[in-house]
Enzyme design. Structure first.
Site, PDB file in Angstrom:
ATOM      1  N   HIS A   1      14.130  -9.230  66.288  1.00  0.00           N
ATOM      2  CA  HIS A   1      15.389  -9.939  66.046  1.00  0.00           C
ATOM      3  C   HIS A   1      15.898 -10.625  67.303  1.00  0.00           C
ATOM      4  CE1 HIS A   1      15.352  -6.805  62.835  1.00  0.00           C
ATOM      5  NE2 HIS A   1      15.495  -7.905  62.134  1.00  0.00           N
TER       6      HIS A   1
ATOM      7  N   ASN B   1      24.335  -6.079  48.348  1.00  0.00           N
ATOM      8  CA  ASN B   1      23.576  -6.753  49.397  1.00  0.00           C
ATOM      9  C   ASN B   1      24.471  -7.641  50.248  1.00  0.00           C
ATOM     10  OD1 ASN B   1      21.051  -5.682  49.125  1.00  0.00           O
ATOM     11  ND2 ASN B   1      20.484  -7.088  47.487  1.00  0.00           N
TER      12      ASN B   1
ATOM     13  N   LYS C   1      26.065  -2.914  55.358  1.00  0.00           N
ATOM     14  CA  LYS C   1      26.167  -3.207  53.932  1.00  0.00           C
ATOM     15  C   LYS C   1      27.499  -2.785  53.329  1.00  0.00           C
ATOM     16  CE  LYS C   1      22.852  -1.704  51.367  1.00  0.00           C
ATOM     17  NZ  LYS C   1      22.566  -2.568  50.211  1.00  0.00           N
TER      18      LYS C   1
ATOM     19  N   TRP D   1      15.986  -6.143  45.284  1.00  0.00           N
ATOM     20  CA  TRP D   1      16.378  -7.495  45.693  1.00  0.00           C
ATOM     21  C   TRP D   1      16.375  -8.491  44.532  1.00  0.00           C
ATOM     22  CZ3 TRP D   1      13.488  -7.553  51.092  1.00  0.00           C
ATOM     23  CH2 TRP D   1      14.260  -6.808  51.999  1.00  0.00           C
TER      24      TRP D   1
ATOM     25  N   GLU E   1       0.967 -14.372  55.919  1.00  0.00           N
ATOM     26  CA  GLU E   1       1.930 -14.651  54.839  1.00  0.00           C
ATOM     27  C   GLU E   1       2.440 -16.094  54.795  1.00  0.00           C
ATOM     28  OE1 GLU E   1       4.906 -11.498  54.454  1.00  0.00           O
ATOM     29  OE2 GLU E   1       3.523 -10.050  55.316  1.00  0.00           O
TER      30      GLU E   1
ATOM     31  N   GLU F   1      28.629 -25.216  49.672  1.00  0.00           N
ATOM     32  CA  GLU F   1      29.330 -26.120  50.582  1.00  0.00           C
ATOM     33  C   GLU F   1      29.796 -25.404  51.850  1.00  0.00           C
ATOM     34  OE1 GLU F   1      29.769 -25.755  47.371  1.00  0.00           O
ATOM     35  OE2 GLU F   1      30.320 -27.618  46.370  1.00  0.00           O
TER      36      GLU F   1
ATOM     37  N   HIS G   1       5.778  -0.185  55.063  1.00  0.00           N
ATOM     38  CA  HIS G   1       6.651  -0.623  56.156  1.00  0.00           C
ATOM     39  C   HIS G   1       8.091  -0.560  55.688  1.00  0.00           C
ATOM     40  CE1 HIS G   1       8.612  -2.949  59.223  1.00  0.00           C
ATOM     41  NE2 HIS G   1       9.073  -3.741  58.291  1.00  0.00           N
TER      42      HIS G   1
ATOM     43  N   SER H   1       3.898 -10.947  58.618  1.00  0.00           N
ATOM     44  CA  SER H   1       4.116 -12.395  58.727  1.00  0.00           C
ATOM     45  C   SER H   1       3.962 -12.855  60.173  1.00  0.00           C
ATOM     46  CB  SER H   1       5.492 -12.771  58.197  1.00  0.00           C
ATOM     47  OG  SER H   1       6.484 -12.079  58.897  1.00  0.00           O
TER      48      SER H   1
ATOM     49  N   LYS I   1      28.536 -22.792  53.342  1.00  0.00           N
ATOM     50  CA  LYS I   1      27.393 -22.535  54.229  1.00  0.00           C
ATOM     51  C   LYS I   1      27.105 -23.766  55.101  1.00  0.00           C
ATOM     52  CE  LYS I   1      22.376 -22.191  54.047  1.00  0.00           C
ATOM     53  NZ  LYS I   1      22.128 -20.936  54.770  1.00  0.00           N
TER      54      LYS I   1
HETATM   55  N1  GLN Z   1       5.354  -7.943  55.558  1.00  0.00           N
HETATM   56  C1  GLN Z   1       6.651  -8.509  55.722  1.00  0.00           C
HETATM   57  C2  GLN Z   1       6.672  -9.448  56.923  1.00  0.00           C
HETATM   58  O1  GLN Z   1       6.017  -9.189  57.861  1.00  0.00           O
HETATM   59  C3  GLN Z   1       7.685  -7.459  55.906  1.00  0.00           C
HETATM   60  C4  GLN Z   1       9.062  -8.032  55.993  1.00  0.00           C
HETATM   61  C5  GLN Z   1      10.149  -7.005  55.977  1.00  0.00           C
HETATM   62  O2  GLN Z   1       9.907  -5.855  56.217  1.00  0.00           O
HETATM   63  N2  GLN Z   1      11.352  -7.407  55.700  1.00  0.00           N
HETATM   64  O3  GLN Z   1       7.369 -10.429  56.952  1.00  0.00           O
HETATM   65 ZN    ZN Z   2      10.664  -5.000  58.235  1.00  0.00          ZN
END
Ligand code: GLN
Ligand code: ZN
Length: 761
Positions: free
Chosen positions: A703, A126, A121, A570, A493, A17, A650, A442, A19
């Site tokens: 971002h 998390n 963090k 996660w 993705e 709620e 990555h 992605s 959120k």
């Molecule tokens: N392969 C994922 C993407 O491109 C990597 C995401 C991530 O590093 N959090 O979305």
């Molecule tokens: Zn990343």
């Protein structure tokens, strides 16, 4: 008699709620008064939820973050928001997210956008908090209004209220000096404000105050240890009782310090520091309360109540009224109510406890301690049956998986040849130009993708229709990448809801809740998958998608996987075996996927380890052990391939100091990282270490909505080439492009490809 209490309750609401109310307010769709009323309503409900406990937390509710609440209580507002004329809650949101709400934006310069506070963090959880900002001239002034209001509410709800605040030393410890000043120098200015706050509580008739000092479970140098002595000797004279709360780990060399501080009680996380409970019971002066966190506040498993009583009963005998019991930490880190789950398998469900169920367990423990086990015989035997069912269930235990994990040896994680020998074989096949370009995986989550997913979920779009819709999206991203002229492509993705959940859903040994949301920051929640059993992979998970994508292009298509450490970090994980064992099992399952991709002709395979670093233990002394099994797990996953297959990894960060040797030890052919905001300085760690393999330092800050110019990217890559030999550099964004729009991605990647061409020239 033992006393039961709670350190904190999840505030987001059983149905999230808070959120939805926050997001509606931020969009200008509801009023501030409505938001405040919802807050009050949630607090009231949560106190009702905690009925039956002897002492209940107040002040654990926050509209965004408890650390930011504390900054406002202490009057420590960043200078850039100090002149704000509007409502304090709006100013609070400005620090939290850079602006208060859409509506406030229209007021113009005086109260429009400002830089948001940094987020980081909360210990090894998390959850992310807003970092307090300090300078040498930071001053503090008390604003007790939030806490006084909530205390008044709690009183009228008939609650035996215990205000919860973050202690002065941890508050400084969590913050960051924006100049060169030392944070500890602020302690003398801070303590009078804490003193005044405690006096306010006393005037309100408060008996106990919970003062959280989780910094005590980390490595502290003598100056910080001394700060605890100074702080609590100063606060000792106040007329309220202080319960000093530590959690998330062992006190170790701070144990004697914690036991000697002049407070009225000490809380120890008995899940992480069981050994220290007995030591504290011995060391504490005879008039002190010892609170033990006997129920895990960080996971979703039922407590073995018989086992807990075995060690609690002697303690209760020894301490009598001085024993308090509670969850190990605030329940902020677990979902609210198992009763909301409609679809969980009945057997697995019988093993679980969310926040409300954990409080019930606490009450059963208290009854057993106060009135004898017979008084709760039915509850105890139901609990014992559930524990036994989980311990022996074939759903949990798969002998074949255990046998395979037990057979793991170093050879499994070793590539046939060293990087220097396999790199030329890879380039002979891939035939890439200098400064090869790629993306992290992605592509934008378009309205079409979201629509198809929700239609599929509610049954309006069948499996074939959904597959077709996803193929269309994959085709679109392949076409776009070809038009852009990227060198190594990704399928985008589209078919993945989430990089961990997607794999969890296809692995045996995982299950999913419907409403098991946990706050990550502000209004953002995550629903961690539940890893309950030995992990196996019934069939290939990604091969069809990747080979379809590869069929659309002559350029190399990356196989895209999430690595074992990230999947583990996660998820809610098993407490019946070490994390390392679960990680090894995941590694074997993903390894099979890697080998299947290779068999299907995929020449480049990326294994994301976005969460590898965040799993680092709180104390440095434990880093090595973690890094050892984490890196080993990655190696098992990745390194079964032939020399000719190129492995990428990555990571969504760039601060590698202290762990660079382990990163190198993973032995990925290529690592892509986030660096665009740091102006490449963070590559120094790689440079100093003489990192031997290839690196793709991110040049596009995904971002931000900003489009990086070609010149800017060239400049960044030139800086990178001062640190890493050009022949080992890749050109790519910081992270996946999921959250961006195609209208931003196309110009940004156009500039990126053009920059690579300039550099080759
Ligand atoms: N392969 C994922 C993407 O491109 C990597 C995401 C991530 O590093 N959090 O979305
Ligand atoms: Zn990343």
């Amino acid at each position: 008699m033992v006393t039961t209490h709670n350190l904190g309750f999840p505030r987001i609401g059983a149905k999230r709620e808070l959120k939805f109310a926050l997001e509606s307010y931020w969009k200008g769709l509801s009023s501030r008064d409505e938001l405040k009323a919802l807050g009050a309503q949630l607090r009231r409900r949560h106190w009702e939820n905690q009925q039956g406990l002897d002492v209940v937390p107040v002040g654990d509710f926050a509209f965004y973050d408890q650390v930011l609440d504390m900054s406002f209580t202490l009057g420590n507002l960043p200078e850039r928001v100090q002149g704000f004329h509007g409502d304090a809650l709006d100013n609070y949101f400005r620090v939290a997210r850079g602006r208060s709400a859409q509506a406030a934006e229209e007021h113009g310069a005086c109260c429009g956008g400002v830089a948001a506070g940094e987020m980081t963090k909360w210990f090894d959880t998390n959850y992310h908090y807003i970092v307090p900002e300090f300078t040498a001239s930071t001053g503090f002034t008390l604003d007790p209004s939030r806490l006084v209001t909530q205390l008044t509410e709690a009183r009228s709800a008939g609650v035996n209220a215990k205000p919860v605040i973050i202690g002065p030393v941890t508050y400084l410890w969590l913050g960051k000096a924006k100049d060169d000043s030392g944070r500890l120098a602020l302690l003398p200015k801070l303590l009078p404000v804490y003193g005044a706050l405690l006096d306010t509580f006393a005037a309100q008739g408060v008996e106990w105050v919970q003062i959280d000092e989780p910094a005590l479970v980390s490595e502290l140098d003598p100056a910080w240890q001394q700060a605890f002595v100074t702080a609590y000797e100063t606060l000792e004279t106040r007329r309220v009782k202080l319960l000093l709360a530590t959690y998330f780990g062992q006190l170790q060399d701070n144990l004697a310090l914690a036991c000697s501080l002049p407070v009225d009680g000490l809380h120890i996380d008995a899940i992480n520091a069981r050994d220290e409970v007995a030591k504290a019971a011995q060391a504490l002066p005879a008039d002190r309360v010892l609170s033990v966190g006997a129920i895990n506040g960080r996971n979703i498993w039922k407590t073995d109540l018989d086992a807990a009583l075995e060690w609690l009963e002697p303690l209760a005998k020894m301490l009598g009224d001085r024993l308090w019991i509670a969850p190990s930490c605030s329940l902020l880190h677990v979902p609210v109510d198992l009763a909301s789950e409609q679809k969980l398998d009945a057997e697995i469900r019988s093993w679980l406890a969310f926040a409300l169920q954990k409080l019930d367990e606490l009450k059963v423990l208290a009854s057993a301690l106060n009135q004898g086990r017979a008084s709760v015989a039915a509850e105890l035997s139901a609990n014992a049956a559930a524990i036994e069912s989980r311990r022996t269930s074939p759903r949990v235990h798969n002998p074949a998986v255990k046998a395979a994990a037990a057979k793991i040896d170093a050879a499994l994680g070793r590539r046939a040849s060293v990087y220097g020998q396999r790199a030329p074989k890879q380039s002979a096949i891939l035939n890439l130009p200098a400064y090869p370009t790629t993306t992290i995986g992605s592509f934008p989550q378009t309205a079409e993708i979201r629509h198809a997913r929700s239609e599929h979920k509610r049954g309006a779009l069948d499996h074939a229709g959904y597959q077709a819709a996803m193929r269309k999206e994959i085709e679109r991203s392949v076409r776009e990448q070809e038009a852009l002229g990227l060198d190594v492509l990704a399928h985008g993705e589209a078919e993945r809801n989430d990089m961990v959940e997607y794999f969890g859903e296809q692995l045996d040994g995982y299950t999913f809740s419907q409403l098991g949301w946990v706050q990550s920051y502000g209004s953002r929640c995550v629903k961690p998958p539940i890893l309950f059993g030995d992990i196996s992979r019934p069939k290939a998970m990604t091969v069809e998608w990747i080979t379809y994508a590869q069929s659309l292009t002559a350029k190399p298509m990356k196989g895209m996987l999430t690595g074992p450490v990230t999947i583990l970090n996660w998820s809610f994980v098993r407490d019946d075996q070490p994390r390392s064992v679960s990680c090894h099992q995941l590694a074997l399952a993903i390894r099979d996927e890697v080998l299947d991709l290779e068999k299907a002709g995929v020449r480049v395979i990326q294994i994301d380890e976005a969460a590898l670093r965040e799993g680092l233990p709180l104390r440095r002394a434990q880093w090595n052990d973690y890094l050892q099994w984490a890196v080993e797990s990655f190696r098992i996953t990745a390194n079964g391939v032939r020399d000719e297959t190129q492995i990428h990894t990555h990571m969504c960060y760039s601060e590698f100091n202290g762990i660079i040797a382990s990163i190198a030890d993973m032995d990925a052919d290529v690592i892509t990282i986030e660096t665009s905001r740091s102006d490449m300085e963070l590559l120094d760690a790689f440079d100093n270490f003489k990192y031997p393999n290839e690196i793709g330092p991110g040049v596009y800050d995904i971002h931000s909505p900003n489009i990086p110019s070609q010149e800017h990217i060239v400049q960044l890559m030139k800086k990178a080439a001062e640190r890493i030999p050009a022949e080992r550099l890749w050109v790519n964004p910081d992270c996946g492009l999921k959250t961006r729009q195609w209208e931003e991605v196309i110009p940004a990647l156009t500039n990126m490809v053009a920059a690579a061409k300039t550099l080759r020239g």
